[in-house]
Write a protein that holds these residues in place. Structure first.
Motif, short mmCIF file in Angstrom:
data_model
loop_
_atom_site.label_atom_id
_atom_site.label_comp_id
_atom_site.label_asym_id
_atom_site.label_seq_id
_atom_site.Cartn_x
_atom_site.Cartn_y
_atom_site.Cartn_z
N LEU A 13 -19.39 58.35 44.91
CA LEU A 13 -20.81 58.55 45.17
C LEU A 13 -21.06 59.59 46.24
CD1 LEU A 13 -22.48 55.01 45.03
CD2 LEU A 13 -22.85 56.95 43.50
N LYS A 14 -20.11 59.73 47.17
CA LYS A 14 -20.23 60.79 48.18
C LYS A 14 -20.23 62.14 47.49
CE LYS A 14 -18.16 58.75 52.22
NZ LYS A 14 -16.83 58.50 52.74
N TRP A 15 -19.32 62.27 46.51
CA TRP A 15 -19.27 63.51 45.76
C TRP A 15 -20.58 63.73 45.00
CZ3 TRP A 15 -19.98 63.87 40.52
CH2 TRP A 15 -19.85 65.17 40.00
N LEU A 16 -21.08 62.65 44.39
CA LEU A 16 -22.32 62.75 43.60
C LEU A 16 -23.46 63.25 44.47
CD1 LEU A 16 -23.58 62.06 40.75
CD2 LEU A 16 -24.41 59.98 41.83
N TYR A 17 -23.55 62.71 45.68
CA TYR A 17 -24.61 63.09 46.59
C TYR A 17 -24.55 64.60 46.89
CZ TYR A 17 -27.11 63.63 51.01
OH TYR A 17 -27.94 64.06 52.01
N MET A 18 -23.34 65.09 47.18
CA MET A 18 -23.17 66.52 47.46
C MET A 18 -23.58 67.34 46.25
SD MET A 18 -21.03 66.48 50.34
CE MET A 18 -19.31 66.16 50.67
N ASP A 19 -23.17 66.86 45.08
CA ASP A 19 -23.47 67.58 43.85
C ASP A 19 -24.99 67.66 43.65
OD1 ASP A 19 -22.49 68.74 41.29
OD2 ASP A 19 -23.62 67.05 40.45
N ASN A 25 -28.04 58.98 49.12
CA ASN A 25 -27.14 58.92 50.26
C ASN A 25 -27.11 57.52 50.88
OD1 ASN A 25 -25.35 59.96 52.09
ND2 ASN A 25 -26.95 60.49 53.57
N VAL A 26 -28.29 56.92 51.08
CA VAL A 26 -28.35 55.58 51.67
C VAL A 26 -27.60 54.59 50.79
CG1 VAL A 26 -29.88 53.67 52.27
CG2 VAL A 26 -30.51 56.01 52.88
N ARG A 27 -27.81 54.70 49.49
CA ARG A 27 -27.17 53.73 48.58
C ARG A 27 -25.67 53.95 48.50
NH1 ARG A 27 -32.13 53.47 44.36
NH2 ARG A 27 -33.43 52.14 45.67
N GLN A 28 -25.25 55.21 48.68
CA GLN A 28 -23.81 55.48 48.72
C GLN A 28 -23.19 54.69 49.87
OE1 GLN A 28 -22.35 57.82 51.39
NE2 GLN A 28 -20.55 56.70 50.70
N VAL A 65 -36.43 63.67 48.56
CA VAL A 65 -36.54 62.28 49.00
C VAL A 65 -35.56 61.41 48.22
CG1 VAL A 65 -38.14 60.35 49.27
CG2 VAL A 65 -38.96 62.69 49.51
N TYR A 66 -35.41 61.71 46.92
CA TYR A 66 -34.47 60.95 46.11
C TYR A 66 -33.04 61.20 46.55
CZ TYR A 66 -38.29 59.81 43.03
OH TYR A 66 -39.45 59.33 42.53
N GLY A 67 -32.80 62.44 46.98
CA GLY A 67 -31.48 62.79 47.49
C GLY A 67 -31.09 61.86 48.63
N THR A 68 -32.05 61.66 49.56
CA THR A 68 -31.80 60.77 50.69
C THR A 68 -31.47 59.37 50.20
OG1 THR A 68 -33.59 62.01 51.72
CG2 THR A 68 -32.73 60.12 52.95
N ALA A 106 -28.53 60.35 38.36
CA ALA A 106 -27.93 60.02 39.66
C ALA A 106 -28.69 58.87 40.30
CB ALA A 106 -27.95 61.24 40.57
N HIS A 107 -30.00 58.89 40.14
CA HIS A 107 -30.84 57.86 40.72
C HIS A 107 -30.55 56.51 40.08
CE1 HIS A 107 -34.77 55.76 41.34
NE2 HIS A 107 -34.38 56.04 42.57
N ALA A 108 -30.49 56.48 38.75
CA ALA A 108 -30.21 55.23 38.03
C ALA A 108 -28.82 54.73 38.39
CB ALA A 108 -30.32 55.46 36.52
N CYS A 109 -27.90 55.66 38.48
CA CYS A 109 -26.52 55.29 38.73
C CYS A 109 -26.35 54.66 40.11
CB CYS A 109 -25.69 56.56 38.55
SG CYS A 109 -24.13 56.53 39.34
#
Ligand SMILES: Cc1cc2nc3c(=O)[nH]c(=O)nc-3n(C[C@H](O)[C@H](O)[C@H](O)COP(=O)(O)OP(=O)(O)OC[C@H]3O[C@@H](n4cnc5c(N)ncnc54)[C@H](O)[C@@H]3O)c2cc1C
Ligand SMILES: Cc1cc2nc3c(=O)[nH]c(=O)nc-3n(C[C@H](O)[C@H](O)[C@H](O)COP(=O)(O)OP(=O)(O)OC[C@H]3O[C@@H](n4cnc5c(N)ncnc54)[C@H](O)[C@@H]3O)c2cc1C
Lengths: 528, 528
Positions: free
Chosen positions: B345-351, B277-280, B271-274, B367-370
């Motif tokens: 951030l796109k890269w971060l999401y994939m990571d 993505n939204v914030r990216q 869920v956090y992953g999503t 990642a969440h805080a960032c």
């Protein structure tokens, strides 16, 4: 449905000051007039405001026409004083085609018309048989009014002026169209180029259509719901339009039958006096607009609870969060501060006018710089402050029903009209630099610049702030603001002194100069 | 009429860089898709935007319906890829009832629905035979979604959930109404209270009327001309509404036929992953919105001339005034910077997603805080920046024809939705304080917080900035930002350590904590 609870009563009962006294702030009389007019408007369904944001442009404009005419009727019926009438209009709170009629057109005739001209036009204006606007800036020239392209050429054959907009950029761009208008044009008379105010019959008083050679139009949609869309800021273009010489306002300067341009004995500086007055109103209005926003955000913050529920109890009022306080309370303080400065500016205006009558122009440049700076500072802070208040209300601030979107949209142009805020700060900076450059001479800094006379002492200033409570000592605060302003102004002056061409230096260091001007204006606010 | 002159050609010819390369910035492919879709929209009169601000609410809504359906038709006709379709929708540039269908509803089903649920609903959603919204927050709870009052009580007799809004404050307040919706409710099943995502058929698929027990409505006018008024953010209330158990999205957690709440083997952290993505997307969108505003203000500043005419020559382009530059250029730089951070951030999401698949949750909190912090920083800066660009255009920025009023009104809610910007910064601050408190332990600071591992060295940092040009050395800038962030975070941590109740300390110093979080986020922007 839950019972309706007064969630504010709890907060209200906690106050440690006299609420009624706090309301008064200015004079008791002013408060009473304001309170009476507020109730009058609020209780009359003809003045309802809630539908304003859903009306389309045309319906909104009709709505303004109707309200304005109705307000006028009530003013007559209730025999309201001029003060009461102005207050009533301000509570109707809807930009109207009559705003500049009362705010600029009538005062201009009073200030710059001869006795005869006043007798001719003022009664008509007071009965709204002519409705005026104020067309000064052009499409191509807003800040730089000295660059206006429109010309008024005197034709001795007919004893008339020919008004002409030679280019597209000399079309008037933002103004109020109606039956009359007062505007500035480049007077092109016998080789002499100067400024003149004219009153031109732009529309026929018979059928209200524009006179031949005059093109008028509406400028289109403006920012936001309701807001300035309730009136018709417009465009105006003249194609060789002849108007009688005696429609030039001739109190301060005249063009004779022969086409000679002459100054009257009335000091030209009177025009600056009017400017001080208009800007005083803008500063007081800043206080009112910010107060309204702060009031909405404070009430929301007291009622809104979010997070922090302990054992299923009530959540924390968001007003108790330090971050909410740090964003909201300085705006609350500013709203009061701007109110006090506005009151003080009223005094300054009277003082300037009294001196002008005895041909004492000594305080005029300082008064001019001071009002320019305060106009800039207070309107910028208020515009930003309203938006911050909107954010302080979370998602609910985004709804028109919060009142904040409309307040923002209607307020922000004050950062631009009556002088772009950056351009004004540069004027303040020029005055400060000039004040410094005259330090050795017999011209001593006066009024709000007098601290510059103590500049050597202020350069030595070291803050003795130790703890937060020191911020409550007015003298300590004042000292710090004086030292800060002085140091910034001196630093600029030193940088400028390195340039052989002072204008070049001024351009190069304009960003620092603006900062110094802001520090100076903040000092004025703190000191009043 | 004067001849039409390209006043920008002169400026454009002065560039010292390759304009086409500058346009690309990201990948060539992305640029090409974007360019193609931009031309497609711009050349099709069905997508015209100029009338948007004059339409009344109903007409505007109809206009959105028409455009959205037409866009859909074109996407099919031209067989556009998913990427192209998204880009086309973004150039249509009008908030629509389908935005959250594509942006939230479909991704939620993908992320949280079982295989079976996906097979059932995704084809319908892709063909827009069901159109979903995202109803998470309630009137009484926006930031604090854990305080939601709506309940979902499992009824084993009928194998259904009973959804109920017990109070006025538990009505959904801001959301998109349509045929379907996915929302969060307080799951009240067998004494167990937790979170669950449900999909409820809110409207009948036959006649499109709300099902019995469901009240829906439009929330009323929102900020500005056009903007979000083109769609129907709404209210939603449930009065004991029964929905089948299998409409709960069951990929991450399930309720069994017996009413037992169980976790699946799929990590909840998905869920956090999503959210990352939204914030990216929000950060990338900040760059786009700010670019548009800066582009308008830069062009205006290059064309606009005011003051400084020498011997009747041209006046100075306002872009040449240092004050104009000092206001405009940092916004130009920010627009690029936010674009780069968005790419990163796109890269971060994939990571993060790759790690989640191997059950490595170690970088998730960071990642969440960032992303929370970058969402806050970039949206606040962009909202303020658009308004500054409007002011940079003088009186013309106030006209809808400048494009800026609508851009502002449509942009600002991003400071509030997907996490109120202040609340998000407080979350970042919590993470920073936690990172410091774990410094002695085996948990080393990772990713964007890794500089905190060098905190002792950073506390000794003294800037060796001597002159303006030093600001051009990337390492010098980075060092200064790291030291600044570290010093602020450490100061907060030291203050907090004096409290026995850490929560009390956190509340007391929350203003400083927000400042530290901002410094940390600015460092991230500078470092990417
Ligand atoms: C709602 C509204 C109502 C109005 N009503 C009237 C009215 O009734 N009558 C009337 O005559 N006019 C009216 N105006 C026009 C108003 O007075 C002008 O918009 C204002 O003077 C600013 O001029 P401008 O728009 O040409 O801005 P510009 O001068 O083009 O300013 C653009 C930018 O250039 C900068 N700039 C300009 N000169 C300098 C300089 N020397 N140094 C550094 N920076 C500079 C400014 O700071 C600004 O950022 C109205 C405007 C609005 C918005
Ligand atoms: C245009 C728009 C579209 C939206 N779309 C949707 C949607 O599709 N679906 C959906 O579910 N929601 C949607 N929302 C709702 C949005 O998610 C909420 O508005 C947002 O979460 C903020 O919550 P709130 O409005 O309750 O603000 P509040 O939480 O009431 O915030 C008010 C103030 O309190 C402060 N505050 C709150 N808590 C704290 C704290 N702990 N510490 C310090 N300060 C605090 C905030 O900083 C703010 O200043 C939308 C909102 C908007 C404006």
């Amino acid at each position: 449905m839950e019972d309706i609870v007064d969630h504010l009563a709890f907060e209200r009962n906690k106050t440690q000051f006299d609420v009624d006294e706090m309301k008064i702030a200015g004079s008791l009389h002013a408060f009473e007039v304001s309170d009476k007019m507020a109730r009058l408007v609020a209780s009359d369904p003809a003045f309802r405001k809630d539908d304003r944001v859903v009306l389309d442009r045309k319906a909104l404009f009709m709505n303004t026409l109707r309200k304005t005419a109705y307000a006028w009727k009530r003013i007559i019926e209730l025999r309201l004083s001029e003060e009461e009438a102005a207050m009533l209009r301000s509570f109707v709170d809807q930009p109207a085609f009559t705003d500049l009629h009362w705010g600029m057109f009538v005062p201009t005739i009073k200030g710059q018309g001869t006795e005869e001209q006043q007798q001719k036009w003022l009664p008509l204006a007071h009965k709204m048989q002519i409705i005026g606007c104020y067309a000064q800036t052009e499409l191509g020239h807003g800040s730089n009014v000295q660059g206006l392209e429109k010309t008024a050429t005197f034709d001795p054959k007919t004893d008339e002026f020919v008004i002409h907009s030679p280019t597209l950029t000399s079309s008037k761009d933002i103004f109020l169209r109606y039956d009359f208008n007062s505007f500035d044009a480049d007077l092109n008379s016998g080789g002499l180029v100067d400024w003149v105010s004219l009153s031109s019959c732009e529309r026929s008083l018979d059928d209200h259509l524009p006179l031949p050679g005059i093109t008028v139009g509406d400028i289109g949609m403006k920012f936001g719901n309701g807001a300035y869309n309730s009136m018709d800021n417009g465009v105006l273009r003249f194609d060789y339009v002849w108007i009688p010489r005696n429609q030039m306002l001739m109190r301060v300067s005249q063009v004779t039958r022969e086409g000679k341009y002459v100054q009257s004995s009335v000091p030209r500086q009177l025009v600056y006096g009017t400017m001080v007055n208009v800007r005083q109103t803008i500063v007081s209005d800043a206080s009112i607009a910010l107060s309204r926003a702060v009031c909405i955000a404070t009430r929301y913050s007291a009622v809104r609870r979010q997070f922090g529920s302990k054992k299923g109890g009530l959540e924390t009022q968001v007003i108790d969060y330090k971050t909410q306080q740090a964003r909201l309370f300085p705006l609350l303080a500013s709203a009061y501060a701007f109110g006090f400065v506005g009151e003080w500016l009223k005094w300054l205006y009277m003082d300037v006018m009294k001196r002008l009558q005895t041909s004492d122009f000594s305080t005029l440049p300082e008064a001019h710089a001071c009002t320019a700076g305060l106009k800039s500072l207070t309107t910028s802070a208020t515009a930003d402050g309203i938006e911050e208040c909107r954010k302080l209300c979370g998602g609910h601030g985004y709804l028109c029903s919060s009142g904040l979107p409309e307040l923002f949209a209607v307020y922000i142009p004050s950062c631009t009209y009556e002088g772009d805020n950056t351009v004004l700060l540069l004027q303040v900076a020029r005055h400060l630099i000039k004040t410094i450059s005259q330090l050795g001479s017999r011209k001593k800094p006066v009024g709000t610049t007098s601290y510059i006379g103590r500049v050597e002492q202020l350069m030595q200033y070291h803050s003795d702030f130790q703890k937060a409570e020191d911020g409550l000592k007015p003298n300590a605060v004042l000292g710090a603001f004086e030292a800060r302003a002085a140091k910034k102004v001196i630093a600029c002056a030193q940088n400028l002194s390195k340039f052989t061409n002072p204008e070049e230096g001024f351009q190069e260091f304009s960003v620092d100069l603006v900062e110094a001007a802001v520090a100076h204006c903040q000092l004025i606010v703190v000191s009043k």
